[in-house]
Design an enzyme around this catalytic site. Structure first.
Site, PDB file in Angstrom:
ATOM      1  N   ASP A 218      59.978  85.295  11.377  1.00  0.00           N
ATOM      2  CA  ASP A 218      59.658  84.160  10.809  1.00  0.00           C
ATOM      3  C   ASP A 218      59.292  84.089   9.441  1.00  0.00           C
ATOM      4  OD1 ASP A 218      60.436  82.534  13.083  1.00  0.00           O
ATOM      5  OD2 ASP A 218      58.205  82.950  13.960  1.00  0.00           O
TER       6      ASP A 218
ATOM      7  N   ARG B 238      55.407  74.843  17.312  1.00  0.00           N
ATOM      8  CA  ARG B 238      55.207  76.172  16.606  1.00  0.00           C
ATOM      9  C   ARG B 238      54.104  76.115  15.599  1.00  0.00           C
ATOM     10  NH1 ARG B 238      59.422  79.615  13.602  1.00  0.00           N
ATOM     11  NH2 ARG B 238      58.010  79.184  11.668  1.00  0.00           N
TER      12      ARG B 238
ATOM     13  N   HIS C 263      65.755  87.252  14.169  1.00  0.00           N
ATOM     14  CA  HIS C 263      65.068  86.877  12.918  1.00  0.00           C
ATOM     15  C   HIS C 263      63.583  87.146  13.086  1.00  0.00           C
ATOM     16  CE1 HIS C 263      64.480  83.143  15.023  1.00  0.00           C
ATOM     17  NE2 HIS C 263      63.420  82.903  14.344  1.00  0.00           N
TER      18      HIS C 263
ATOM     19  N   HIS D  77      62.626  87.727  16.975  1.00  0.00           N
ATOM     20  CA  HIS D  77      62.964  87.215  18.232  1.00  0.00           C
ATOM     21  C   HIS D  77      64.373  86.082  17.960  1.00  0.00           C
ATOM     22  CE1 HIS D  77      60.539  84.622  15.380  1.00  0.00           C
ATOM     23  NE2 HIS D  77      60.994  83.492  15.858  1.00  0.00           N
TER      24      HIS D  77
HETATM   25  C1  SIN Z   1      61.454  80.312  16.501  1.00  0.00           C
HETATM   26  O1  SIN Z   1      62.382  81.011  16.261  1.00  0.00           O
HETATM   27  O2  SIN Z   1      60.456  80.198  16.068  1.00  0.00           O
HETATM   28  C2  SIN Z   1      61.545  79.463  17.875  1.00  0.00           C
HETATM   29  C3  SIN Z   1      62.028  80.371  19.010  1.00  0.00           C
HETATM   30  C4  SIN Z   1      62.294  79.253  20.169  1.00  0.00           C
HETATM   31  O3  SIN Z   1      62.529  78.115  20.047  1.00  0.00           O
HETATM   32  O4  SIN Z   1      62.388  79.877  21.250  1.00  0.00           O
END
Ligand code: SIN
Length: 286
Positions: free
Chosen positions: A103, A272, A101, A257
């Protein structure tokens, strides 16, 4: 490879990923250093920093040097810092980020980038992968590139956050209803021109993209399924093994990611901060 006089940035894979050394994120960084980090981000698409023992406030302050911050409508945040998402995953709350995805593409101005810090790591597993959407675009045939350019696709909040999802349930009925009302489906270009590098990037993702506008259901599904599969090619990717206090900073405009869900029943906690970007557009190369 040194990309500036002040930072050392070592590429970790051909298309994406750079390990940054020579910067202490707990310090008030000069405008020149911030500009160097920004330049390195444009070059490597995701940057990694190790041994950064910073507080949530320092983390937020660093992120805010790159733009206004987004407050997520559903994920829990640190008390007093609504922009700092807490991803606390364990056997009773497995991650929902174990799919490719980009973000927050359910808003009109999806993030420029996100900055993720490892707070508590499991004894094994829990890596994250990033894939370069400029590399994914370049690997398509010119015929496919031309076909996709100028198309738009629907991005829908409820694809990742249906009412029954754990994240939606944890947020509570009122918060969820409000978030859903505030985020109706919207359109973004299928190929996006990066606003800083001018490079074309594939901009559909399995987290939020539901269909291509103007195509029949099965036509759209065939194209979208192909693209979701295409972006996973290992050659476009870098895989990061987290260490305590490591940080990843990715350019959300040209990457996707995937958080690998291979550590349960252990716990993994990440923080985050998400930096808002601008409205995606497509401009044909001159
Ligand atoms: C995310 O998708 O923003 C988090 C990725 C992760 O936890 O490695």
């Amino acid at each position: 490879m040194a990309l500036s006089n002040r930072l050392k940035v070592t590429p970790l894979a051909a298309n994406i990923g750079g390990l940054v050394e020579g910067v202490d994120l707990s310090q008030q960084l000069s405008d020149e250093t911030i500009a160097d980090i920004r330049g390195a981000l444009l070059d490597r698409q995701v940057l990694f920093f190790e041994n950064q023992d910073i507080t949530p406030r320092q983390h937020i302050d660093f992120a805010a040097r790159f733009g206004a911050l987004h407050t997520h409508p559903l994920y829990p945040a640190i008390e007093g810092i609504p922009e700092m998402i807490v991803l606390d995953n364990h056997k009773d709350n497995p991650t929902d980020n174990d799919s490719w995805h980009t973000d927050v593409t359910f808003i009109d101005t999806p993030p420029l980038g996100s900055i993720l810090k490892a707070e508590l790591l499991p004894p094994f597993g829990g890596d994250t992968l990033w894939s370069s959407m400029t590399a994914a675009y370049k690997a398509l045939s010119p015929t496919m590139q031309k076909f996709l350019s100028g198309l738009t696709a629907v991005h829908d909040f409820t694809r990742s956050f249906p009412e029954e999802s754990k994240v939606s349930q944890n947020a509570g009925d009122n918060t969820y209803a409000e978030a859903r009302k505030k985020h109706p489906p919207l359109l973004h270009p299928v190929i996006r021109t990066h606003p800083e590098t001018g490079e074309p990037c594939l901009f559909v993702n399995n987290g939020y993209t539901t269909r291509i506008k103007g195509m029949r259901g099965l036509e759209s599904k065939a194209i979208i399924d192909f693209l979701f599969q295409h972006i996973q090619k290992p050659e476009f990717c870098v895989r990061w093994r987290w260490s305590p206090n490591a940080i990843a900073f990715w350019d959300n405009r040209c990457t996707q990611h995937y958080a690998v869900n291979d550590y349960l029943p252990n716990r993994r906690v990440m923080h985050r901060a998400t930096i808002l970007g601008d409205k995606p557009f497509y401009r044909a190369a001159a």
